[in-house]
Each structure stands twice: as C-alpha cells, then as structure tokens.
Design an enzyme around this catalytic site. Sequence first.
Site, PDB file in Angstrom:
ATOM      1  N   GLU A 118       0.962  -1.186  -0.120  1.00 17.61           N
ATOM      2  CA  GLU A 118       0.060  -0.040  -0.024  1.00 17.61           C
ATOM      3  C   GLU A 118       0.931   1.341  -0.026  1.00 17.61           C
ATOM      4  O   GLU A 118       0.946   1.960   1.027  1.00 17.61           O
ATOM      5  CB  GLU A 118      -0.796  -0.071   1.324  1.00 17.61           C
ATOM      6  CG  GLU A 118      -1.715  -1.103   1.364  1.00 17.61           C
ATOM      7  CD  GLU A 118      -2.284  -1.070   2.994  1.00 17.61           C
ATOM      8  OE1 GLU A 118      -3.350  -1.903   3.161  1.00 17.61           O
ATOM      9  OE2 GLU A 118      -1.560  -0.658   3.887  1.00 17.61           O
ATOM     10  N   CYS A 121       0.134  32.290  13.013  1.00 22.97           N
ATOM     11  CA  CYS A 121       0.608  33.144  14.171  1.00 22.97           C
ATOM     12  C   CYS A 121       1.193  32.364  15.188  1.00 22.97           C
ATOM     13  O   CYS A 121       1.062  32.167  16.318  1.00 22.97           O
ATOM     14  CB  CYS A 121      -0.695  33.568  15.056  1.00 22.97           C
ATOM     15  SG  CYS A 121      -1.643  34.619  13.968  1.00 22.97           S
ATOM     16  N   GLU A 122       2.128  31.783  14.692  1.00 20.36           N
ATOM     17  CA  GLU A 122       3.171  30.705  15.365  1.00 20.36           C
ATOM     18  C   GLU A 122       4.714  30.699  14.987  1.00 20.36           C
ATOM     19  O   GLU A 122       4.781  30.794  13.621  1.00 20.36           O
ATOM     20  CB  GLU A 122       2.942  29.393  15.037  1.00 20.36           C
ATOM     21  CG  GLU A 122       1.444  28.947  16.243  1.00 20.36           C
ATOM     22  CD  GLU A 122       1.273  27.652  16.181  1.00 20.36           C
ATOM     23  OE1 GLU A 122       2.406  26.702  16.503  1.00 20.36           O
ATOM     24  OE2 GLU A 122       0.085  27.342  16.233  1.00 20.36           O
TER      25      GLU A 122
HETATM   26  N1  LLP Z   1      -0.842   1.809   5.004  1.00 19.40           N
HETATM   27  C1  LLP Z   1      -1.166   1.951   6.170  1.00 19.40           C
HETATM   28  C2  LLP Z   1      -1.689   0.875   7.108  1.00 19.40           C
HETATM   29  C3  LLP Z   1      -0.635   3.226   6.667  1.00 19.40           C
HETATM   30  O1  LLP Z   1      -1.031   3.433   7.782  1.00 19.40           O
HETATM   31  C4  LLP Z   1      -0.010   3.924   5.779  1.00 19.40           C
HETATM   32  C5  LLP Z   1       0.446   5.472   6.328  1.00 19.40           C
HETATM   33  C6  LLP Z   1       0.205   3.647   4.289  1.00 19.40           C
HETATM   34  C7  LLP Z   1      -0.183   2.284   3.860  1.00 19.40           C
HETATM   35  C8  LLP Z   1       1.026   4.561   3.448  1.00 19.40           C
HETATM   36  O2  LLP Z   1       2.272   4.852   3.811  1.00 19.40           O
HETATM   37  P1  LLP Z   1       3.083   5.646   2.751  1.00 19.40           P
HETATM   38  O3  LLP Z   1       3.441   4.810   1.792  1.00 19.40           O
HETATM   39  O4  LLP Z   1       2.428   6.917   2.176  1.00 19.40           O
HETATM   40  O5  LLP Z   1       4.393   6.002   3.555  1.00 19.40           O
HETATM   41  N2  LLP Z   1       1.623  11.853   7.861  1.00 19.40           N
HETATM   42  C9  LLP Z   1       2.850  11.258   7.727  1.00 19.40           C
HETATM   43  C10 LLP Z   1       2.818  10.048   7.168  1.00 19.40           C
HETATM   44  C11 LLP Z   1       1.957   8.981   8.162  1.00 19.40           C
HETATM   45  C12 LLP Z   1       1.488   7.827   7.333  1.00 19.40           C
HETATM   46  C13 LLP Z   1       0.153   7.046   7.825  1.00 19.40           C
HETATM   47  N3  LLP Z   1       0.119   5.638   7.258  1.00 19.40           N
HETATM   48  C14 LLP Z   1       3.667  12.160   7.178  1.00 19.40           C
HETATM   49  O6  LLP Z   1       3.604  12.979   6.444  1.00 19.40           O
HETATM   50  O7  LLP Z   1       5.201  11.526   6.747  1.00 19.40           O
END
Ligand code: LLP
Length: 449
Positions: free
Chosen positions: A301, A376-377
């Site tokens: 994923e 504002c931070e």
């Molecule tokens: N599968 C599951 C169960 C997940 O929780 C996530 C990401 C993905 C796939 C996809 O992960 P990716 O390939 O995009 O790394 N907001 C954070 C990242 C949080 C990821 C949450 N879950 C950031 O901006 O780095």
Amino acid sequence: MRNDKPAVGLDPAIWPSSARRNSAGALELGGVDCRDLVAAYESPVYVFDEIDARSRAQLFRQAYESAGATTVYYAAKAFLATAVAKWMTEAGLGVDVASGGELEVVLRAGVPGHGLLMHGNNKSIAEIELALTAGVGRIVIDSFDEIVRVADVANRLGLVQQVLLRVTVGVEAHTHEFIATAHEDQKFGLSVASGDAAEAVRRIVKLPSLSFAGLHSHLGSQIFDSSGFHEAAVRVAAFARSLRDEQGVGVRELNLGGGMGIAYIEGDDPLEVAEMAEQICAVVRSECGLAGIEVPALAFEPGRAIIGPAGVTIYEVGTVKPIELDEGLVRTYVSVDGGMSDNIRTALYEAKYSVVLASRLSSAEPMLARVVGKHCESGDIVVRDAWLPSDVVPGDLLAVAATGAYCRSMSSNYNYLPRPAVIAVRDRLTSVVLRRETTEDLLALDPGA
Ligand code: LLP
C-alpha cells in the site's frame, strides 16, 4: 544550520519529471509556467504533474507484480480526490481507504468496491456499513471490538466479509516516532508477542460472517531500505506457521503496507522502486520457505512514494526580513502566503524540503534563508534551512518540491486561511483537481456569520 553548498538546478530525484526552467527562467511544470498557474488559480497553489503521478503508479504496480506481488493499493491518505482515484485505478492499482470520507471520494470516482481495502483503528458502524454495502474487498481488523462490529454488520447485510488482521510485530522502523507503526507501544493492530493476534484469529474464524483472508503489517513511513521489512517478514512467517500448527488456519494473503520513502532533499537516497520490491518479496519467499509455510499472496500500500514527488507547492513571497545571528551570520526570513495550514509536516515531523525561486532565475549570491508561513506561530516553518538567491523580493514565487503527499491531505484552515487549489498539469494544459476554498466556504459553516 546547514552550511553545505546550495543546490543548483532541479534534481530529478526530487522534482517531478516535467519540471524545467523555460526561456524566461521561470519554473514550468507539465509545460505550464508557474506564474500563469498563480495568475489563474491564486497563490499558494498545489500543482500535480499528472504524467509523473500516473507513471509512478504504473512503475509501482509493474515493479511489485514482477517481484511476485498480486495487489498494489494506493494509500489514499497521502492525497485523495476523484481525479487521483481515477489516475490510480487506471494504472491498475487498488485503493486503500482509512475512513468513510475517503471511501466516499473513491466511490464517487466510480471505482468499484472489490478493489478497495479499508483501514482504521476506530471505524464507526456507519463506516463499516458503507464499506460492506459498497462491496469493499478487504476490511483490515484492528481490535477485538471491531471483530464483533464487522461480523454483526456483515451478518445483518447477509454477506461474508473478507478480513485481514492487522498485527504488530515489534519492529522499529528507522523513521520518525509518529510515523512508525509496527512497534508494540502504539494504537494500531494486535500484538503477536502478547498472544492477542492469535486470539483474534481464533475469534475471527469462528464467525460465519467473516472470512479470514490473512495478515496485515505496516511498519511505518518514509523508509529507505528493506531491513525493517526483512525483520517483519521473519516474524510474520513465524506467526503464520504457528497459526497453521496451532489452529489449523492458513494465511492466504499478506499485506505489508506502505512506507516506501522518497527524496525530499539532496542526499536522501531511498532504494530504487524495483530493487525495494525485489528485496521485500524475495525475503518473504525465503522466510516462508524457512518456516515451512506456503507463500501467501502479497499486497502493498504505497502512498507517499507514488504521489509525493508529483506534487509541488507554489507560494508568493510577502516579506523578507534578515536577522543577525551570532558571529555575524545572517538568516533571512522569507515569509510566504501559506505555511503550516498547507504543509504541517515541517512543524510536525521536522521534515525537510527543497525550495527554489520559481518565477525567475537569479545570479545573485545565495543567502541562508528560512521560508516561513503567515500563521501566528513561530513554529510555522515551511523550509527550515534553505539557500535562496539574496535578491529575493516580495512578489517573487517560490516552489517547494515533493509536497504531493500528506500536505493537502493534512491541511487545515488555521487562522481561517482557505485551502489552496489543487491543479493538475500535463501537456501544457491545466485541470482543477480541487478548487481553492473561499472565505465564504468557511463562513458557510457558521450559522451566526
Ligand atoms: N498503509 C497503512 C496501513 C498506513 O498507515 C499508511 C500510512 C500507508 C499504508 C501509506 O504509507 P506511505 O507509503 O504513504 O508512507 N503523515 C505522515 C505519514 C503518515 C503515514 C500514515 N500511514 C507524513 O506526513 O510523513
């Protein structure tokens, strides 16, 4: 503070494939001048190189399928709109959704349910009902409570739902604590080591409205090599074997989540897509062989690695303020017209980004700059340390690379800033993926306004 040399040019490992300077010296994406984008859609604006996003989706599907995987889902949380759901499904990917809202978007894009998978550590009954009614192919069970909840809904709807169990295998991914998820002390999944995961399987297989398809393990995000996946494969294979030996239950499917990292700045060096795919799939095969179990169908994923590098944010400079530091050093604060509302990642994870002067070329000496927002931070920083030409002035446009993932999807209206438009570019044409919010949109929520 970074004292290394300023980067020159647009590193293709960081910028979308169509990024170039045109004859006027302005940054062009998909053949469209960033100044024209701002003139048409205002600033800030998120710009997606559509061909780049579609090609990465195809690259991931082909690489992982060639390495032996059966399904690649696009992790919608990285960024989602109906257009993106279409790009991904046209590239042959399934979509992983983590809420009813994400599911609604994907369904509105006309994507059939069977290619979808639903996550979430606290899915509501309404979300489960929506998912099951839409025929979502896999529900990833995340707790004991949810086993009963999903089984009840399936029972009521008179269907048998395929489910995966999300397990935590105790692997610490080498990434920021908030984006690592397979260690034990956090909210996701059920622990293999504690016996909870085995107990959950015992309960799932007893329920006639659930069909146990297999296991899910997501390590974390922004991972550069396969070592964490290796360790996870060892532990998941041992667990799968114990399920077979102790419960007579087979693991038909193994979903190893996402987390494949990308280059944000020079020196970030994630494994090539195909190499990562080969290494992970090979290690799962060999660990299953060693454990004496059949190799399950493999699924992944990725989110960030598909959509992240395709996106760029364009901002307009509003103020330029040099601040004297110790030892005669000067840091110039360059304030732009967005900030932590359109990109929270710098404040939240100390994320690093590459930024360039986008509206023109300059031969002025580079200066140490900090690109900050208008909120504002003092923590409202977009790029903590940047080298920008010392003649940057209000009205110039800046472009920040690799903002396609987790920027618009984690954006807010802090200080009542409307969210920027999201524009796709290709072949010199633009299309609106999401229109810019207006203050009226925000006021419409307030019955007193
Ligand atoms: N599968 C599951 C169960 C997940 O929780 C996530 C990401 C993905 C796939 C996809 O992960 P990716 O390939 O995009 O790394 N907001 C954070 C990242 C949080 C990821 C949450 N879950 C950031 O901006 O780095």
